[in-house]
Design a protein around this motif. Structure first.
Motif, PDB file in Angstrom:
ATOM      1  N   LEU A 133      33.803  53.124  55.697  1.00  8.53           N
ATOM      2  CA  LEU A 133      35.256  53.264  55.575  1.00  8.53           C
ATOM      3  C   LEU A 133      35.907  51.997  55.035  1.00  8.53           C
ATOM      4  O   LEU A 133      37.037  52.026  54.539  1.00  8.53           O
ATOM      5  CB  LEU A 133      35.862  53.626  56.935  1.00  8.53           C
ATOM      6  CG  LEU A 133      35.345  54.937  57.557  1.00  8.53           C
ATOM      7  CD1 LEU A 133      35.909  55.125  58.952  1.00  8.53           C
ATOM      8  CD2 LEU A 133      35.687  56.133  56.670  1.00  8.53           C
ATOM      9  N   TYR A 154      43.391  56.038  56.637  1.00  7.91           N
ATOM     10  CA  TYR A 154      42.755  57.054  57.478  1.00  7.91           C
ATOM     11  C   TYR A 154      43.526  57.170  58.789  1.00  7.91           C
ATOM     12  O   TYR A 154      44.191  56.227  59.214  1.00  7.91           O
ATOM     13  CB  TYR A 154      41.312  56.677  57.846  1.00  7.91           C
ATOM     14  CG  TYR A 154      40.462  56.141  56.730  1.00  7.91           C
ATOM     15  CD1 TYR A 154      39.802  56.993  55.842  1.00  7.91           C
ATOM     16  CD2 TYR A 154      40.278  54.759  56.576  1.00  7.91           C
ATOM     17  CE1 TYR A 154      39.008  56.495  54.828  1.00  7.91           C
ATOM     18  CE2 TYR A 154      39.475  54.247  55.568  1.00  7.91           C
ATOM     19  CZ  TYR A 154      38.850  55.114  54.690  1.00  7.91           C
ATOM     20  OH  TYR A 154      38.057  54.605  53.691  1.00  7.91           O
ATOM     21  N   ASP A 174      40.071  61.857  55.204  1.00 10.55           N
ATOM     22  CA  ASP A 174      41.452  61.753  55.685  1.00 10.55           C
ATOM     23  C   ASP A 174      41.531  61.444  57.175  1.00 10.55           C
ATOM     24  O   ASP A 174      42.387  60.676  57.614  1.00 10.55           O
ATOM     25  CB  ASP A 174      42.195  63.071  55.420  1.00 10.55           C
ATOM     26  CG  ASP A 174      42.242  63.431  53.958  1.00 10.55           C
ATOM     27  OD1 ASP A 174      42.753  62.622  53.167  1.00 10.55           O
ATOM     28  OD2 ASP A 174      41.747  64.518  53.589  1.00 10.55           O
TER      29      ASP A 174
END
Length: 408
Positions: free
Chosen positions: A312, A333, A291
């Motif tokens: 990512l 994110y 997160d």
């Protein structure tokens, strides 16, 4: 033997500042402020601390002892740590490993730096510098240019990404724009100013696509995290604030850093990728489960290429991730809610511990205006050229206890 769980139970830091801003603010004073805040946060006395790992890059031998003497002189082992810009992360992973030996139940990890303004320099001129292989390879790949060499390392890596994948100078500027915007809500940030994208792009030119506002500053400051085992957490009833270190790995450089004529690999792409792979292999998580991220954005280039190294986004797709705003609030994110090194500041040895502190506050729901909503899994990336990288994954250790506390 069952794995010993390790937790961060307390965090503290000074405000990161332009070197020399506070008169008579020497490193023992910085350390005292950060440690006092961390002990208060952990609700324990310094006498409960069994060992300490203390990081600094610029300083004399045994500065760690001198830094902690103002807190107490209890005879504990104090390990002095220096791993360039990953010193804070190194102090933290060492503390974790010491807990896992079962010999100690509570260890303090501290980092501090008292710096000079301007580009980083090397102190000794009668011996090999740690980055001599990097600078030699950089010259072989891209030639020699005037100006500080470290921005050249990162600027060349940005150029490589643009050539290979189609990113543009504006993508690097957008990262700096985002991080400076995030810093507005961080009272500990050295620069709490928001800039327009045009101001970022038109600030003083440093090298290639890098402008001044895309390069981290030198900073004074200190940060501290206290690490404990599960028995200590339960004994002191700290379940509601204990953040578990799910996994933490350090990697140093591979031969590919110097053998493949890649500017991206020269600044640590492969070691970041390897460390992240090891971290996620130890867990049931994957990068897409994260997160919030504190990522080592010493230069805007480093943040962009490490989106890919950390997993990512797919390789070559970082600029597309930026265009989708998947690196900030409202996106996939939130990366560097603290403002990152670009805006929060970069007192070298304190950075890794300040990153950890930010992620702990985020997971505990204590980040105030910069709070990431429904934050459950946090990723940290702390890089030092020369070289070492520490990648860490965190979550609440006892989420039900935290939830019960938040309802009070």
């Amino acid at each position: 033997m069952p794995k010993i769980r390790t937790f961060i139970i307390g965090c503290g830091m000074t405000k990161f500042e332009i070197p020399g801003t506070r008169e008579n603010f020497d490193y023992p004073d910085m350390a005292k402020e950060a440690v006092t805040k961390a002990l208060k946060d952990a609700k324990i006395d310094y006498k409960e601390v069994k060992q300490a790992t203390v990081g600094f890059v610029y300083g004399e031998s045994c500065s760690g002892q001198r830094a902690l003497y103002q807190i107490g002189m209890t005879g504990i082992p104090i390990y002095n740590v220096n791993n360039n810009c990953s010193t804070g992360g190194t102090a933290l992973i060492l503390a974790k490993q010491l807990i896992e030996t079962g010999q100690s139940d509570c260890i303090l990890a501290l980092g501090f730096e008292k710096m000079k303004r301007g580009p980083l320099t090397f102190k000794w001129n009668d011996r090999a510098i740690p980055l001599d292989k990097h600078f030699k390879k950089m010259s072989e790949i891209g030639g020699k240019h005037a100006g500080p060499p470290v921005p050249q390392l990162f600027g060349n890596a940005g150029e490589e990404h643009m050539r290979k994948y189609g990113s543009k100078p504006e993508h690097f500027a957008k990262i700096a724009y985002k991080n400076h915007k995030h810093s507005v809500n961080n009272p500990n940030a050295q620069f709490g100013n928001e800039y327009t994208l045009e101001q970022i792009q038109n600030s003083q030119h440093i090298y290639r696509m890098l402008t001044k506002l895309q390069c981290c500053p030198t900073s004074d400051g200190s940060a501290c995290c206290i690490v404990a085992n599960e028995d200590f957490v339960r004994k002191h009833k700290l379940e509601s604030q204990a953040v578990e270190i799910v996994a933490m790995e350090m990697c140093t450089e591979f031969e590919t850093s110097f053998s493949e004529n890649s500017s991206m690999k020269l600044i640590g792409y492969d070691m970041t990728k390897a460390a992240a792979k090891k971290v996620f292999a130890q867990t049931n998580y994957k990068p897409q489960d994260v997160d919030v991220v504190e990522l080592h954005d010493c230069f805007s280039v480093n943040e962009l290429i490490n989106y890919e190294a950390l997993g990512l986004c797919p390789e070559g797709k970082a600029h597309e991730m930026i265009d989708r705003n998947d690196n900030t609030y409202g996106g996939k994110y939130v990366i560097n809610p603290s403002g990152g090194l670009l805006a929060k500041g970069h007192p070298l040895a304190a950075t890794g511990l300040a990153q950890c502190a930010e992620l702990c506050w985020q997971l505990r729901g204590e980040a105030d205006k910069r709070q990431v909503q429904n934050c459950k899994l946090a990723l940290q990336h702390n890089l030092g050229l020369g070289g070492a990288v520490v990648v860490s994954l965190y979550r609440l250790g006892f989420p039900e206890a935290n939830k019960a506390k938040s309802k009070l």
